[in-house]
Design a protein around this motif. Sequence first.
Motif, mmCIF file in Angstrom:
data_model
loop_
_atom_site.group_PDB
_atom_site.id
_atom_site.type_symbol
_atom_site.label_atom_id
_atom_site.label_comp_id
_atom_site.label_asym_id
_atom_site.label_seq_id
_atom_site.Cartn_x
_atom_site.Cartn_y
_atom_site.Cartn_z
ATOM 1 N N LEU A 1 35.127 -48.979 65.640
ATOM 2 C CA LEU A 1 35.279 -48.697 64.215
ATOM 3 C C LEU A 1 36.767 -48.973 63.886
ATOM 4 O O LEU A 1 36.798 -49.573 62.879
ATOM 5 C CB LEU A 1 34.802 -47.361 63.759
ATOM 6 N N ARG A 2 37.517 -48.762 64.402
ATOM 7 C CA ARG A 2 39.106 -49.882 64.135
ATOM 8 C C ARG A 2 38.632 -50.289 63.901
ATOM 9 O O ARG A 2 39.703 -51.531 62.980
ATOM 10 C CB ARG A 2 39.640 -48.970 64.902
ATOM 11 N N LYS A 3 38.119 -51.861 64.385
ATOM 12 C CA LYS A 3 37.921 -53.328 64.498
ATOM 13 C C LYS A 3 37.018 -52.944 63.748
ATOM 14 O O LYS A 3 37.620 -54.345 63.119
ATOM 15 C CB LYS A 3 37.436 -53.121 66.097
ATOM 16 N N GLN A 4 36.509 -52.476 63.095
ATOM 17 C CA GLN A 4 35.063 -52.984 62.164
ATOM 18 C C GLN A 4 35.066 -52.883 60.599
ATOM 19 O O GLN A 4 34.748 -53.998 59.886
ATOM 20 C CB GLN A 4 33.925 -52.293 63.159
ATOM 21 N N LEU A 5 36.165 -51.913 60.782
ATOM 22 C CA LEU A 5 36.403 -51.184 59.268
ATOM 23 C C LEU A 5 36.975 -52.115 58.642
ATOM 24 O O LEU A 5 38.191 -52.298 59.547
ATOM 25 C CB LEU A 5 36.525 -49.834 59.065
ATOM 26 N N PRO A 6 37.710 -52.362 57.722
ATOM 27 C CA PRO A 6 38.931 -52.500 56.495
ATOM 28 C C PRO A 6 39.996 -52.146 57.099
ATOM 29 O O PRO A 6 39.707 -50.581 57.321
ATOM 30 C CB PRO A 6 37.914 -52.410 54.854
ATOM 31 N N HIS A 7 40.884 -52.464 56.988
ATOM 32 C CA HIS A 7 42.289 -52.069 57.644
ATOM 33 C C HIS A 7 42.362 -50.780 56.380
ATOM 34 O O HIS A 7 43.301 -49.923 57.105
ATOM 35 C CB HIS A 7 43.255 -53.703 57.851
ATOM 36 N N LYS A 8 42.031 -51.345 55.248
ATOM 37 C CA LYS A 8 42.898 -50.254 53.749
ATOM 38 C C LYS A 8 41.974 -48.810 54.267
ATOM 39 O O LYS A 8 42.549 -47.646 53.809
ATOM 40 C CB LYS A 8 42.369 -51.160 52.744
ATOM 41 N N MET A 9 40.780 -48.991 54.957
ATOM 42 C CA MET A 9 40.348 -47.649 55.120
ATOM 43 C C MET A 9 40.739 -46.860 56.541
ATOM 44 O O MET A 9 41.177 -47.614 57.434
ATOM 45 C CB MET A 9 38.228 -47.926 55.397
ATOM 46 N N ARG A 10 41.435 -45.618 56.473
ATOM 47 C CA ARG A 10 42.223 -45.016 57.226
ATOM 48 C C ARG A 10 41.391 -43.971 58.005
ATOM 49 O O ARG A 10 40.731 -43.341 57.010
ATOM 50 C CB ARG A 10 42.753 -44.077 56.248
ATOM 51 N N HIS A 11 41.555 -43.850 59.136
ATOM 52 C CA HIS A 11 40.733 -42.874 60.277
ATOM 53 C C HIS A 11 41.665 -41.878 59.669
ATOM 54 O O HIS A 11 42.838 -41.809 60.237
ATOM 55 C CB HIS A 11 40.899 -42.888 61.691
ATOM 56 N N VAL A 12 41.510 -40.151 59.758
ATOM 57 C CA VAL A 12 41.664 -38.798 59.748
ATOM 58 C C VAL A 12 40.726 -38.523 60.703
ATOM 59 O O VAL A 12 39.665 -38.735 60.773
ATOM 60 C CB VAL A 12 41.814 -38.748 58.310
ATOM 61 N N GLU A 13 41.396 -37.166 60.494
ATOM 62 C CA GLU A 13 40.596 -35.768 61.210
ATOM 63 C C GLU A 13 39.931 -35.219 60.958
ATOM 64 O O GLU A 13 38.536 -34.699 61.233
ATOM 65 C CB GLU A 13 42.033 -35.347 62.295
ATOM 66 N N ASP A 14 39.913 -34.847 59.364
ATOM 67 C CA ASP A 14 39.045 -34.032 58.291
ATOM 68 C C ASP A 14 39.320 -34.349 57.119
ATOM 69 O O ASP A 14 39.835 -35.631 56.799
ATOM 70 C CB ASP A 14 40.016 -32.947 58.392
ATOM 71 N N ASP A 15 38.434 -34.054 56.279
ATOM 72 C CA ASP A 15 37.816 -34.234 54.998
ATOM 73 C C ASP A 15 38.052 -36.069 54.287
ATOM 74 O O ASP A 15 38.870 -36.311 53.563
ATOM 75 C CB ASP A 15 38.679 -33.984 54.354
#
Length: 345
Positions: A131-145
């Motif tokens: 998903l890191r490669k697929q999603l727009p870079h401005k979308m941040r990966h988080v652990e919660d919420d």
Amino acid sequence: MSHLFYVMTMPGIETLAFSELRSHIPDAELVKFARGIALFRTTARPQDLLDLRTVEDVFFTLAHIKGLGHGPDALRVLHSATLNSDIEEALTMWRRIHGGAPPKTWRVISQMAGTYDFRRVDAGQAVIDALRKQLPHKMRHVEDDADAEFWLWLSGSEALIGLRLSDATMRHRTYKREHLPASLRPTVAAAMCWLSQMTPDDIVLDPLCGAGTIPIERALMGPFEEVIGGDTRNEAVAMAQRNAEAAGVTATWHVWDARSLPLDAASANRIITNLPFGKQIGTHETNQTLYTKLSQEFRRVLAPNGLLVTLTSEDRLWESVLRASGWKIVKKVVLVVLGQPASIF
């Protein structure tokens, strides 16, 4: 154009949920049932799927993998399937439902049933890396919420990867502001109402209404003549009234003893109720006497052509009481409620 979706339900009511789905969306084509899951194809708008009341969550399917295997190669398959999925279409559907703006954050939730040569967290990481490669870079990966949730479901040799389109209000309901111990999950209450073969002429009775979930769900699911709820506890009836007001539902509420109802014989044509399990409320010993008395009283107030729909974890006891009292059991659905087996009769 049809798309592949899946819904998650309480384990055991997936076939009921798909029955409700087909009533709303006739073109829904079943692909597969699994425990707590119905996978299907439809041309319907994703927004329409959010109207289902027997469903916990709705997902756009990114990948459906069969013959996954249990070794390290499976992680590469999960990564590749995610990498080649239609993320753009999934995010378009998500935006339509959530007000048009793209999600700012995302996370992956993993569920795994079975024995594998890798950990659940490893499977989740394989999806995250793709998903890191697929999603727009401005979308941040988080652990919660996170705004957007990607779910990975693994069971045996099968896997589903999906983007959750629903939110917590689908399973928890905004009207249910007050709860009691052993309070019934709204999706299970809705499944019971669905099994009651609803008609506009229904006079619906829940003699053990607790916080009012069954009467409220029935009132929200379709036309009726009257909905009546009652409980032996004043605080429960007051709570049911407040929940009903929050739902915009008109019903009649009573404080009473369900073993001796102040109702005329044959005055209801649907009784839908959640019996005491004998765990948080009551005991197995008290249920032995209670169930017999309830069966007799339900028989008195139910019209000859009526239907009784009940939920209990005291499966054998209730079935033996029903048969001894002359009831005809036309359907039994086995499910899991609060982590324990239960049955809808």
